[in-house]
Design a protein around this motif. Sequence first.
Motif, PDB file in Angstrom:
ATOM      1  N   LEU A 168     -16.464 -63.601  22.167  1.00  0.00           N
ATOM      2  CA  LEU A 168     -17.620 -63.970  22.971  1.00  0.00           C
ATOM      3  C   LEU A 168     -18.819 -64.300  22.092  1.00  0.00           C
ATOM      4  N   TYR A 169     -19.679 -65.170  22.612  1.00  0.00           N
ATOM      5  CA  TYR A 169     -20.876 -65.615  21.892  1.00  0.00           C
ATOM      6  C   TYR A 169     -22.076 -65.515  22.822  1.00  0.00           C
ATOM      7  N   ASP A 170     -23.272 -65.492  22.214  1.00  0.00           N
ATOM      8  CA  ASP A 170     -24.480 -65.567  23.028  1.00  0.00           C
ATOM      9  C   ASP A 170     -25.004 -66.999  23.036  1.00  0.00           C
ATOM     10  N   SER A 171     -26.150 -67.221  23.637  1.00  0.00           N
ATOM     11  CA  SER A 171     -26.689 -68.581  23.792  1.00  0.00           C
ATOM     12  C   SER A 171     -27.112 -69.199  22.470  1.00  0.00           C
ATOM     13  N   GLN A 172     -27.235 -68.384  21.414  1.00  0.00           N
ATOM     14  CA  GLN A 172     -27.607 -68.894  20.098  1.00  0.00           C
ATOM     15  C   GLN A 172     -26.402 -69.056  19.180  1.00  0.00           C
ATOM     16  N   ASP A 173     -25.202 -69.038  19.763  1.00  0.00           N
ATOM     17  CA  ASP A 173     -23.951 -69.202  19.018  1.00  0.00           C
ATOM     18  C   ASP A 173     -23.642 -68.033  18.091  1.00  0.00           C
ATOM     19  N   ARG A 174     -24.280 -66.905  18.303  1.00  0.00           N
ATOM     20  CA  ARG A 174     -23.978 -65.733  17.487  1.00  0.00           C
ATOM     21  C   ARG A 174     -22.734 -65.038  18.032  1.00  0.00           C
ATOM     22  N   VAL A 175     -21.857 -64.613  17.127  1.00  0.00           N
ATOM     23  CA  VAL A 175     -20.662 -63.858  17.506  1.00  0.00           C
ATOM     24  C   VAL A 175     -21.101 -62.493  18.026  1.00  0.00           C
ATOM     25  N   LEU A 176     -20.510 -62.052  19.136  1.00  0.00           N
ATOM     26  CA  LEU A 176     -20.817 -60.745  19.690  1.00  0.00           C
ATOM     27  C   LEU A 176     -19.639 -59.796  19.515  1.00  0.00           C
ATOM     28  N   GLN A 177     -18.598 -59.981  20.307  1.00  0.00           N
ATOM     29  CA  GLN A 177     -17.412 -59.128  20.296  1.00  0.00           C
ATOM     30  C   GLN A 177     -16.361 -59.820  21.136  1.00  0.00           C
ATOM     31  N   THR A 178     -15.189 -59.219  21.263  1.00  0.00           N
ATOM     32  CA  THR A 178     -14.211 -59.741  22.210  1.00  0.00           C
ATOM     33  C   THR A 178     -14.408 -58.994  23.530  1.00  0.00           C
ATOM     34  N   THR A 179     -13.563 -59.259  24.499  1.00  0.00           N
ATOM     35  CA  THR A 179     -13.734 -58.610  25.799  1.00  0.00           C
ATOM     36  C   THR A 179     -13.460 -57.117  25.747  1.00  0.00           C
ATOM     37  N   GLU A 180     -12.663 -56.656  24.764  1.00  0.00           N
ATOM     38  CA  GLU A 180     -12.296 -55.247  24.704  1.00  0.00           C
ATOM     39  C   GLU A 180     -12.505 -54.600  23.341  1.00  0.00           C
ATOM     40  N   ARG A 181     -12.939 -55.375  22.348  1.00  0.00           N
ATOM     41  CA  ARG A 181     -12.953 -54.860  20.988  1.00  0.00           C
ATOM     42  C   ARG A 181     -14.220 -55.314  20.242  1.00  0.00           C
ATOM     43  N   HIS A 182     -14.603 -54.553  19.222  1.00  0.00           N
ATOM     44  CA  HIS A 182     -15.603 -54.999  18.267  1.00  0.00           C
ATOM     45  C   HIS A 182     -14.893 -55.717  17.132  1.00  0.00           C
ATOM     46  N   ILE A 183     -15.590 -56.657  16.498  1.00  0.00           N
ATOM     47  CA  ILE A 183     -14.982 -57.458  15.444  1.00  0.00           C
ATOM     48  C   ILE A 183     -15.685 -57.201  14.112  1.00  0.00           C
ATOM     49  N   TYR A 184     -14.908 -57.176  13.025  1.00  0.00           N
ATOM     50  CA  TYR A 184     -15.403 -56.897  11.680  1.00  0.00           C
ATOM     51  C   TYR A 184     -14.727 -57.878  10.716  1.00  0.00           C
ATOM     52  N   TYR A 185     -15.411 -58.149   9.579  1.00  0.00           N
ATOM     53  CA  TYR A 185     -14.715 -58.903   8.537  1.00  0.00           C
ATOM     54  C   TYR A 185     -15.070 -58.346   7.170  1.00  0.00           C
ATOM     55  N   LEU A 186     -14.100 -58.455   6.271  1.00  0.00           N
ATOM     56  CA  LEU A 186     -14.223 -57.931   4.912  1.00  0.00           C
ATOM     57  C   LEU A 186     -14.433 -59.080   3.944  1.00  0.00           C
ATOM     58  N   LYS A 187     -15.458 -58.932   3.097  1.00  0.00           N
ATOM     59  CA  LYS A 187     -15.713 -59.893   2.026  1.00  0.00           C
ATOM     60  C   LYS A 187     -16.204 -59.113   0.817  1.00  0.00           C
ATOM     61  N   GLY A 188     -15.445 -59.177  -0.269  1.00  0.00           N
ATOM     62  CA  GLY A 188     -15.811 -58.418  -1.449  1.00  0.00           C
ATOM     63  C   GLY A 188     -15.709 -56.926  -1.190  1.00  0.00           C
ATOM     64  N   ASP A 189     -16.813 -56.223  -1.459  1.00  0.00           N
ATOM     65  CA  ASP A 189     -16.805 -54.772  -1.258  1.00  0.00           C
ATOM     66  C   ASP A 189     -17.549 -54.368   0.009  1.00  0.00           C
ATOM     67  N   THR A 190     -17.746 -55.304   0.954  1.00  0.00           N
ATOM     68  CA  THR A 190     -18.559 -55.035   2.136  1.00  0.00           C
ATOM     69  C   THR A 190     -17.822 -55.436   3.410  1.00  0.00           C
ATOM     70  N   VAL A 191     -17.948 -54.597   4.430  1.00  0.00           N
ATOM     71  CA  VAL A 191     -17.447 -54.907   5.764  1.00  0.00           C
ATOM     72  C   VAL A 191     -18.646 -55.247   6.645  1.00  0.00           C
ATOM     73  N   TYR A 192     -18.585 -56.399   7.309  1.00  0.00           N
ATOM     74  CA  TYR A 192     -19.681 -56.888   8.142  1.00  0.00           C
ATOM     75  C   TYR A 192     -19.287 -56.849   9.609  1.00  0.00           C
ATOM     76  N   THR A 193     -20.262 -56.634  10.469  1.00  0.00           N
ATOM     77  CA  THR A 193     -20.031 -56.670  11.911  1.00  0.00           C
ATOM     78  C   THR A 193     -21.346 -56.990  12.613  1.00  0.00           C
TER      79      THR A 193
END
Length: 301
Positions: free
Chosen positions: A190-215
């Motif tokens: 799901l996204y908001d009106s500014q095209d920012r990623v929010l979450q899925t319908t049932e889950r939070h989303i995270y991504y790993l890059k280098g030594d950091t996890v972003y959400t």
Amino acid sequence: MAEEHWPYRRIKRPPRMQVWLDGAFLFEENPIFSLADWDSAMHIGFKVLFRAYGSEVRYINRYYRHLEECLTRAQFPPFAFLSIDTLRSAANALLQKNRYARNALITATCFLRAYADDADMQPWTTSLLLQAERLAGQYFDSQIAPVVISSYKELRRNTSSLSSINWLGSTEMRYANLYSLQRGHADALLYDSQDRVLQTTERHIYYLKGDTVYTPPLSLGLIHDPFRESVITAILQEGYRFQEQEIFLDNFAKAEEIFLASTRYGIEPVKRLDNKIIFGNHLHIRALINTLNTLFFNELQ
């Protein structure tokens, strides 16, 4: 001559599943709500999910605080049956009655009911329904199959101070869920009106890059899931940094691994997003699941 009888084997019937409603245990196949109850319940209500193992709800203090916060934000009338001891006792007894020996999920649904009084008024009261369901496996599965998710932008999520509540009958959630089901995907992003990623319908989303996890930050109006706190602890214990920031779809193209997390499903690696991006071998995420198991289950400590 004695009458002969064919040998037979007694067939053990499965237990009749029960639910808990406002202090009473009821069989789930029995009619529980009247038409008036159902009509009033559909006006407004929300749910909170609790993870359980055997006959014990895990991290109940954390989930109970979230339930109380939702009731306060929603401005529901005071709930006569609500205390942490009552909730723990009712949930654990429900798990025992339904004979759930391992992984299980408790769904707490709060909704409004209207009762006519002598003055022919319709005062609203708060009801609490507890349901239990068995989950697969024994603990969080470190070998869980990676999932496929898809972006849903037809209806943007309009966030507010009440967006952290998992409301029943949310229009964008229902359509996004249908969108993913039609494509055979696990969930929709799901996204908001500014095209920012929010979450899925049932889950939070995270991504790993280098030594950091972003959400994405909760301040964007994400539906809060207390499971997030356990995920953050596991991330830090694995030696990663944790950072909340605004995320756009382009950020995922630079990610080494992506994963979803929720009370119901635990941690799940993401294999593809919109059938375009394929993410790594998920070794880091599977190690994270093992760490999460030691945090969540005393049996593994």
